[in-house]
Design an enzyme around this catalytic site. Structure first.
Site, PDB file in Angstrom:
ATOM      1  N   GLU A 120       0.852  -1.187   0.000  1.00  0.00           N
ATOM      2  CA  GLU A 120       0.000   0.000   0.000  1.00  0.00           C
ATOM      3  C   GLU A 120       0.888   1.237   0.000  1.00  0.00           C
ATOM      4  O   GLU A 120       1.889   1.310   0.711  1.00  0.00           O
ATOM      5  CB  GLU A 120      -0.895  -0.023   1.241  1.00  0.00           C
TER       6      GLU A 120
ATOM      7  N   SER B 256       6.310   4.547   3.998  1.00  0.00           N
ATOM      8  CA  SER B 256       7.147   5.350   4.887  1.00  0.00           C
ATOM      9  C   SER B 256       8.581   5.284   4.367  1.00  0.00           C
ATOM     10  O   SER B 256       8.904   4.473   3.497  1.00  0.00           O
ATOM     11  CB  SER B 256       7.082   4.787   6.312  1.00  0.00           C
TER      12      SER B 256
END
Length: 128
Positions: A9, A13
């Site tokens: 997804e 980060s």
């Protein structure tokens, strides 16, 4: 197995991006080191690795293994065995490796068309 491609997804980060880039690099470099046929496409790589084409292209660009031919509008592979060998040393395969022959897979079918399934992509092209 499922004939599907996938990706984590997004957005990732900073740590997730670094981890996935390392994973993608390892798998792609190993794939390219062992690839024996004369021709190769991004779709060939996607079918073998189940990676999304965007992830493949961005990873291969970061490894300097492809570039965009602006005249043709296509990505072109760089044939450089010494670079590939250096990358294989930098991104070695790690144990344990999955033995796909040991997996018994029965896909869940819910009746909906899955746009990430190669089988459905081929059927769509045939019906067009």
């Amino acid at each position: 197995m499922e004939e599907k491609v996938g990706s984590p997804e997004k957005p990732l980060s900073d740590m997730g991006a670094a981890s996935y880039r390392n994973f993608w690099s390892t798998v792609l470099v190993n794939f390219l080191c062992n690839y024996k046929r004369e021709t190769l496409s991004i779709m060939d790589i996607a079918k073998e690795t189940s990676f999304m084409t965007d992830d493949i292209v961005s990873t291969l660009k970061s490894l300097k293994l492809i570039y965009l031919d602006e005249v043709k509008g296509e990505h072109v592979f760089v044939k450089n065995k010494s670079l590939l060998q250096k990358l294989a040393y930098k991104f070695p395969l790690k144990e344990p490796q999955l033995d796909v022959s040991k997996i018994h897979w029965v896909p869940y079918i819910d009746g909906k068309k899955d746009k990430y399934c190669f089988r459905n992509l081929n059927q769509t092209k045939r019906n067009a």
